[in-house]
Write an enzyme that holds these catalytic residues in place. Structure first.
Site, PDB file in Angstrom:
ATOM      1  N   ASN A  37      52.915  65.043 -11.244  1.00  0.00           N
ATOM      2  CA  ASN A  37      52.569  66.515 -11.174  1.00  0.00           C
ATOM      3  C   ASN A  37      53.773  67.526 -11.157  1.00  0.00           C
ATOM      4  O   ASN A  37      54.674  67.300 -10.568  1.00  0.00           O
ATOM      5  CB  ASN A  37      51.964  66.556  -9.501  1.00  0.00           C
ATOM      6  N   HIS A 122      39.356  65.478   1.604  1.00  0.00           N
ATOM      7  CA  HIS A 122      39.828  66.922   2.036  1.00  0.00           C
ATOM      8  C   HIS A 122      39.006  67.749   2.439  1.00  0.00           C
ATOM      9  O   HIS A 122      38.154  68.481   1.583  1.00  0.00           O
ATOM     10  CB  HIS A 122      40.674  67.233   0.991  1.00  0.00           C
ATOM     11  N   ARG A 147      40.598  64.981   6.063  1.00  0.00           N
ATOM     12  CA  ARG A 147      41.687  65.627   6.344  1.00  0.00           C
ATOM     13  C   ARG A 147      41.547  67.087   6.627  1.00  0.00           C
ATOM     14  O   ARG A 147      40.791  67.646   5.657  1.00  0.00           O
ATOM     15  CB  ARG A 147      42.722  65.448   5.192  1.00  0.00           C
ATOM     16  N   TYR A 159      49.544  76.166   0.859  1.00  0.00           N
ATOM     17  CA  TYR A 159      49.444  75.256   0.309  1.00  0.00           C
ATOM     18  C   TYR A 159      48.569  73.962   0.805  1.00  0.00           C
ATOM     19  O   TYR A 159      48.554  73.731   1.967  1.00  0.00           O
ATOM     20  CB  TYR A 159      50.855  74.357  -0.029  1.00  0.00           C
ATOM     21  N   ASP A 205      47.941  67.123   7.208  1.00  0.00           N
ATOM     22  CA  ASP A 205      49.293  66.954   6.404  1.00  0.00           C
ATOM     23  C   ASP A 205      50.170  68.334   6.637  1.00  0.00           C
ATOM     24  O   ASP A 205      49.695  69.521   6.371  1.00  0.00           O
ATOM     25  CB  ASP A 205      48.835  66.767   5.008  1.00  0.00           C
ATOM     26  N   HIS A 207      53.082  68.655   5.341  1.00  0.00           N
ATOM     27  CA  HIS A 207      53.584  69.094   4.274  1.00  0.00           C
ATOM     28  C   HIS A 207      55.258  69.217   4.079  1.00  0.00           C
ATOM     29  O   HIS A 207      55.750  70.076   3.519  1.00  0.00           O
ATOM     30  CB  HIS A 207      53.086  70.025   3.310  1.00  0.00           C
ATOM     31  N   GLU A 231      50.864  63.717   8.909  1.00  0.00           N
ATOM     32  CA  GLU A 231      51.486  63.385   7.974  1.00  0.00           C
ATOM     33  C   GLU A 231      52.617  64.235   7.426  1.00  0.00           C
ATOM     34  O   GLU A 231      52.531  65.577   7.750  1.00  0.00           O
ATOM     35  CB  GLU A 231      50.186  63.514   6.734  1.00  0.00           C
ATOM     36  N   GLU A 257      54.629  59.895   0.689  1.00  0.00           N
ATOM     37  CA  GLU A 257      54.119  60.154  -0.621  1.00  0.00           C
ATOM     38  C   GLU A 257      55.312  60.405  -1.642  1.00  0.00           C
ATOM     39  O   GLU A 257      55.009  60.114  -2.738  1.00  0.00           O
ATOM     40  CB  GLU A 257      53.115  61.203  -0.559  1.00  0.00           C
ATOM     41  N   ARG A 278      52.777  55.653   2.949  1.00  0.00           N
ATOM     42  CA  ARG A 278      51.829  56.609   2.104  1.00  0.00           C
ATOM     43  C   ARG A 278      52.274  56.807   0.467  1.00  0.00           C
ATOM     44  O   ARG A 278      51.972  57.371  -0.232  1.00  0.00           O
ATOM     45  CB  ARG A 278      52.096  57.952   2.693  1.00  0.00           C
ATOM     46  N   HIS A 307      48.704  56.995  -1.189  1.00  0.00           N
ATOM     47  CA  HIS A 307      48.396  58.570  -1.664  1.00  0.00           C
ATOM     48  C   HIS A 307      47.453  58.340  -2.710  1.00  0.00           C
ATOM     49  O   HIS A 307      47.770  57.819  -3.977  1.00  0.00           O
ATOM     50  CB  HIS A 307      49.805  58.842  -2.234  1.00  0.00           C
ATOM     51  N   GLU A 334      43.226  57.595   0.593  1.00  0.00           N
ATOM     52  CA  GLU A 334      42.953  58.841   0.404  1.00  0.00           C
ATOM     53  C   GLU A 334      42.281  59.112  -0.970  1.00  0.00           C
ATOM     54  O   GLU A 334      42.704  58.400  -1.856  1.00  0.00           O
ATOM     55  CB  GLU A 334      44.401  59.697   0.015  1.00  0.00           C
ATOM     56  N   TRP A 397      59.831  71.640   2.423  1.00  0.00           N
ATOM     57  CA  TRP A 397      58.672  71.293   1.703  1.00  0.00           C
ATOM     58  C   TRP A 397      58.659  69.918   1.463  1.00  0.00           C
ATOM     59  O   TRP A 397      59.409  68.888   0.968  1.00  0.00           O
ATOM     60  CB  TRP A 397      58.894  71.990   0.317  1.00  0.00           C
TER      61      TRP A 397
END
Ligand code: KDG
Ligand code: MG
Length: 397
Positions: A37, A122, A147, A159, A205, A207, A231, A257, A278, A307, A334, A397
């Site tokens: 991504n 989610h 989640r 986010y 999460d 993040h 997470e 992840e 993950r 993930h 997930e 992050w």
């Protein structure tokens, strides 16, 4: 059998996906997901310019040997671009091997260890009413684990809430305030538990945004709400940070992840600092090393939590679900689903029912890419956002 061609196909049926398609002289085709991504074209070049020339003429059945050749032959080890490219080759070769055997891939991985694969969806809401509606929607879709991500009072878009996991090409900056987040989250989970009861497995999460001591506080303050997992509490690259978190909380922890090899997990697994690994099949070098990672984790009673956000293509999702069905130490998968156009572009044999996935019984992965549709939806540049604190500093992050 010999590999005769291996084009890389980029398409954007709502978001960008990179697919490797390996073809053989016997007419068998294998697909691999190489989507990273926000950095998609770097993997395209790695494949087209560096790996595909090494594949032409090789026997596709030699999966382990090819994996070792690509990993060690590059000299420069690890890294998300390298490992996503190797993953695509590995998964495509497993697809071909399973098709040659006339079996769904999970049969080559040891066969089914369970009847179906439990997933989590989610739920996102900027405020509590919106979050409740979103949880209701997930439950209506059949999910049996959710989640929970929510906006923070005083902050704008967050986010994983307003932007989902989607990348954006407009203004990829979001304001962040850790103190406001830590104050708000226990209240959110209290309200969610009050409304949805004690039984629903809930996940969250963070993040990578917290320091070890902040993460320890969050884990401890969420203990009354019995999360399935918390997470990415701290930046993943600092494995030692999890020692402090672990000493202070019994909230189960999931991480990895952004990892792409088993080495990234060495401390976390051997010291039992996490409960779920993950990594995505797509980002961690494919099925071959993911199987090794999960077997390593199993020695320490750590389970899989592969993930599977919407930026893993249906090819990567299919690979994950075949592996999930076969693994003994499967935890949860997930699965946030894909757009209708994505599902049309990547026809897949896996099915979703009552919050569970099944990979299907078609030989191989059970995926066919519609190349005309793929060509009609070309690459669309996009970036992930960054978090900035109120004074403008770029945050963890
Ligand atoms: O590309 C980044 C996303 O895959 C990631 O933000 C999603 O954190 C994520 C998750 O747990 O699905
Ligand atoms: Mg995550």
């Amino acid at each position: 059998m010999k590999i005769i061609d291996a084009p890389v196909i980029v398409t954007s049926p709502g978001r960008n996906f990179v697919t490797l398609k390996i073809t053989t002289d016997e007419g068998l085709v294998g697909y691999g997901d190489a989507t990273l991504n926000g950095r998609e074209l770097a993997v395209v070049s790695y494949l087209r310019d560096h790996l595909v020339p090494l594949l032409l003429g090789r026997d596709p059945h030699r999966i382990e040997d090819t994996w070792q050749l690509l990993y060690r032959g590059g000299y420069w080890r690890r890294g998300p671009v390298t490992m996503a490219a190797i993953a695509a080759v590995d998964v495509a070769l497993w697809d071909i091997k399973a098709k040659a055997a006339g079996l769904p891939l999970y049969q080559l991985l040891g066969g089914a260890s369970r009847d179906r694969v439990r997933t989590y969806g989610h739920a996102n809401g900027h405020d509590l009413p919106a979050l409740f509606d979103s949880i209701d929607e997930q439950l209506a879709l059949g999910y049996q684990a959710v989640r929970v991500q929510t906006g923070i009072p005083g902050l704008g878009s967050v986010y994983g809430v307003d932007s989902g996991s989607a990348s954006t090409s407009s203004t990829p900056v979001e304001e962040w305030d850790t103190a406001a987040y830590l104050r708000h989250m226990p209240h959110v989970f209290e309200e969610v538990r009050n409304r949805f009861g004690a039984d629903l497995p809930l996940l969250h999460d963070a993040h990578h945004r917290l320091t070890p001591v902040e993460a320890a506080r969050l884990g401890r303050e969420l203990e009354p709400y019995h999360l399935f997992w918390l997470e990415d509490v701290t930046p993943a690259e600092n494995q030692q940070a999890l020692r402090l978190v672990r000493q202070h909380t019994t909230t189960p922890l999931a991480l990895g992840e952004v990892f792409n090899t088993v080495f990234d997990y060495q401390t976390l697994v051997t010291e039992q600092l996490i409960d779920f690994v993950r990594s995505a099949v797509t980002h961690a070098g494919g099925i071959t090393p993911m199987r090794k990672l999960c077997d390593f984790a199993a020695l320490y009673q750590i389970k899989s939590g592969i993930h599977g956000p919407e930026d893993i293509s249906p090819v990567g999702m299919a690979a994950a679900v075949h592996l999930d069905l076969a693994l003994h130490n499967f935890g949860i998968q997930e699965y946030s689903g894909h757009t209708a156009l994505t599902n049309q572009s990547f026809r897949h044999g896996y099915t979703f029912e009552d919050g569970h996935l099944h990979p299907g019984e078609e030989p191989g992965l059970g995926i066919v890419l519609d190349e005309e549709l793929a060509a009609a939806n070309p690459y669309d540049p996009a970036y992930l956002p960054v978090n900035r604190l109120r004074d403008g500093t770029v945050h963890d992050w």
